[in-house]
Motif scaffolding. Structure first.
Motif, PDB file in Angstrom:
ATOM      1  N   LYS A  87      -2.292 -16.963  24.595  1.00 49.16           N
ATOM      2  CA  LYS A  87      -3.009 -16.420  23.500  1.00 49.16           C
ATOM      3  C   LYS A  87      -4.177 -15.516  23.384  1.00 49.16           C
ATOM      4  O   LYS A  87      -4.155 -14.704  22.616  1.00 49.16           O
ATOM      5  N   CYS A  88      -4.931 -15.683  24.553  1.00 46.55           N
ATOM      6  CA  CYS A  88      -5.829 -14.652  24.853  1.00 46.55           C
ATOM      7  C   CYS A  88      -5.168 -13.381  24.970  1.00 46.55           C
ATOM      8  O   CYS A  88      -5.551 -12.328  24.261  1.00 46.55           O
ATOM      9  N   ALA A  89      -4.306 -13.216  25.784  1.00 49.30           N
ATOM     10  CA  ALA A  89      -3.541 -11.760  26.111  1.00 49.30           C
ATOM     11  C   ALA A  89      -2.960 -11.339  24.925  1.00 49.30           C
ATOM     12  O   ALA A  89      -3.025 -10.027  24.597  1.00 49.30           O
ATOM     13  N   MET A  90      -2.258 -12.159  24.075  1.00 49.91           N
ATOM     14  CA  MET A  90      -1.527 -11.686  22.965  1.00 49.91           C
ATOM     15  C   MET A  90      -2.320 -11.121  21.710  1.00 49.91           C
ATOM     16  O   MET A  90      -2.319 -10.211  20.900  1.00 49.91           O
ATOM     17  N   SER A  91      -3.793 -11.668  21.906  1.00 43.59           N
ATOM     18  CA  SER A  91      -4.771 -11.225  20.772  1.00 43.59           C
ATOM     19  C   SER A  91      -5.575 -10.095  21.241  1.00 43.59           C
ATOM     20  O   SER A  91      -6.336  -9.279  20.767  1.00 43.59           O
ATOM     21  N   ALA A  92      -5.401  -9.629  22.753  1.00 45.36           N
ATOM     22  CA  ALA A  92      -6.056  -8.534  23.280  1.00 45.36           C
ATOM     23  C   ALA A  92      -5.863  -7.052  22.866  1.00 45.36           C
ATOM     24  O   ALA A  92      -4.594  -6.780  22.192  1.00 45.36           O
ATOM     25  N   GLN A  93      -6.838  -6.413  22.511  1.00 47.18           N
ATOM     26  CA  GLN A  93      -6.530  -5.236  22.086  1.00 47.18           C
ATOM     27  C   GLN A  93      -6.620  -3.893  22.852  1.00 47.18           C
ATOM     28  O   GLN A  93      -6.433  -3.016  22.382  1.00 47.18           O
ATOM     29  N   THR A  94      -6.844  -4.346  24.183  1.00 44.86           N
ATOM     30  CA  THR A  94      -6.700  -3.025  25.282  1.00 44.86           C
ATOM     31  C   THR A  94      -6.153  -3.745  26.665  1.00 44.86           C
ATOM     32  O   THR A  94      -6.032  -4.894  26.476  1.00 44.86           O
ATOM     33  N   THR A  95      -5.464  -2.836  27.306  1.00 43.00           N
ATOM     34  CA  THR A  95      -4.896  -3.244  28.721  1.00 43.00           C
ATOM     35  C   THR A  95      -5.915  -4.297  29.675  1.00 43.00           C
ATOM     36  O   THR A  95      -5.525  -5.101  30.096  1.00 43.00           O
ATOM     37  N   GLY A  96      -6.962  -3.689  29.462  1.00 45.14           N
ATOM     38  CA  GLY A  96      -8.146  -4.138  30.282  1.00 45.14           C
ATOM     39  C   GLY A  96      -8.474  -5.549  29.862  1.00 45.14           C
ATOM     40  O   GLY A  96      -8.663  -6.631  30.725  1.00 45.14           O
ATOM     41  N   ALA A  97      -8.592  -5.939  28.635  1.00 43.55           N
ATOM     42  CA  ALA A  97      -8.593  -7.261  27.950  1.00 43.55           C
ATOM     43  C   ALA A  97      -7.569  -8.078  28.347  1.00 43.55           C
ATOM     44  O   ALA A  97      -7.762  -9.314  28.624  1.00 43.55           O
ATOM     45  N   LEU A  98      -6.352  -7.549  28.108  1.00 45.93           N
ATOM     46  CA  LEU A  98      -5.261  -8.364  28.447  1.00 45.93           C
ATOM     47  C   LEU A  98      -5.109  -8.805  29.861  1.00 45.93           C
ATOM     48  O   LEU A  98      -5.009 -10.041  29.993  1.00 45.93           O
ATOM     49  N   GLU A  99      -5.373  -8.137  30.833  1.00 43.17           N
ATOM     50  CA  GLU A  99      -5.479  -8.206  32.122  1.00 43.17           C
ATOM     51  C   GLU A  99      -6.572  -9.101  32.548  1.00 43.17           C
ATOM     52  O   GLU A  99      -6.446 -10.110  33.301  1.00 43.17           O
ATOM     53  N   LYS A 100      -7.537  -9.080  31.796  1.00 45.22           N
ATOM     54  CA  LYS A 100      -8.819 -10.040  32.152  1.00 45.22           C
ATOM     55  C   LYS A 100      -8.457 -11.511  31.484  1.00 45.22           C
ATOM     56  O   LYS A 100      -8.921 -12.430  32.308  1.00 45.22           O
ATOM     57  N   CYS A 101      -7.608 -11.675  30.484  1.00 42.10           N
ATOM     58  CA  CYS A 101      -7.129 -13.037  29.940  1.00 42.10           C
ATOM     59  C   CYS A 101      -6.358 -13.574  31.058  1.00 42.10           C
ATOM     60  O   CYS A 101      -6.054 -14.721  31.249  1.00 42.10           O
ATOM     61  N   LEU A 102      -5.606 -12.860  32.026  1.00 43.98           N
ATOM     62  CA  LEU A 102      -4.757 -13.414  33.041  1.00 43.98           C
ATOM     63  C   LEU A 102      -5.129 -13.647  34.225  1.00 43.98           C
ATOM     64  O   LEU A 102      -4.493 -13.939  35.137  1.00 43.98           O
ATOM     65  N   GLU A 103      -6.238 -13.319  34.497  1.00 48.36           N
ATOM     66  CA  GLU A 103      -7.109 -13.413  35.760  1.00 48.36           C
ATOM     67  C   GLU A 103      -7.345 -14.846  36.144  1.00 48.36           C
ATOM     68  O   GLU A 103      -7.478 -15.753  35.187  1.00 48.36           O
TER      69      GLU A 103
END
Length: 103
Positions: A87-103
């Motif tokens: 859910k976090c990754a799908m709402s991310a607005q940048t690749t960096g934010a998406l990657e951070k969700c998956l850490e």
């Protein structure tokens, strides 16, 4: 000795907390993993090429999907990525934010 109602309320509370914790740990399915790849690919294209057409975005999604099939991280997606991370990754607005969700 606690009353029957008191024990029931306590048991119900424990059940609700346990269910909530399990829901947080629930893993995604293969379709959701594909959605993550598509989301990531879309963000990559938009960051690199802000004026990308729908065709360019679709081509990048296809390329990323094909590349992911051989990637160990993608193959372990269904056993590693939780619903909350998804859910976090799908709402991310940048690749960096998406990657951070998956850490």
């Amino acid at each position: 000795m606690p009353s029957l109602i008191g024990r029931f309320a306590f048991g119900l509370s424990v059940l609700l907390v346990s269910t909530t914790l399990l829901a947080c740990k629930k893993k995604v399915d293969a379709d959701q993993c594909t959605q993550l790849i598509d989301r990531y690919a879309t963000l990559v294209v938009r960051e690199r090429f802000p004026d990308a057409s729908a065709d360019q975005i679709q081509a990048e999604r296809t390329r990323e999907r094909d590349e992911a099939r051989g990637d160990e991280n993608f193959r372990s997606c269904v056993s590693e990525v939780t619903e909350m991370e998804f859910k976090c990754a799908m709402s991310a607005q940048t690749t960096g934010a998406l990657e951070k969700c998956l850490e």
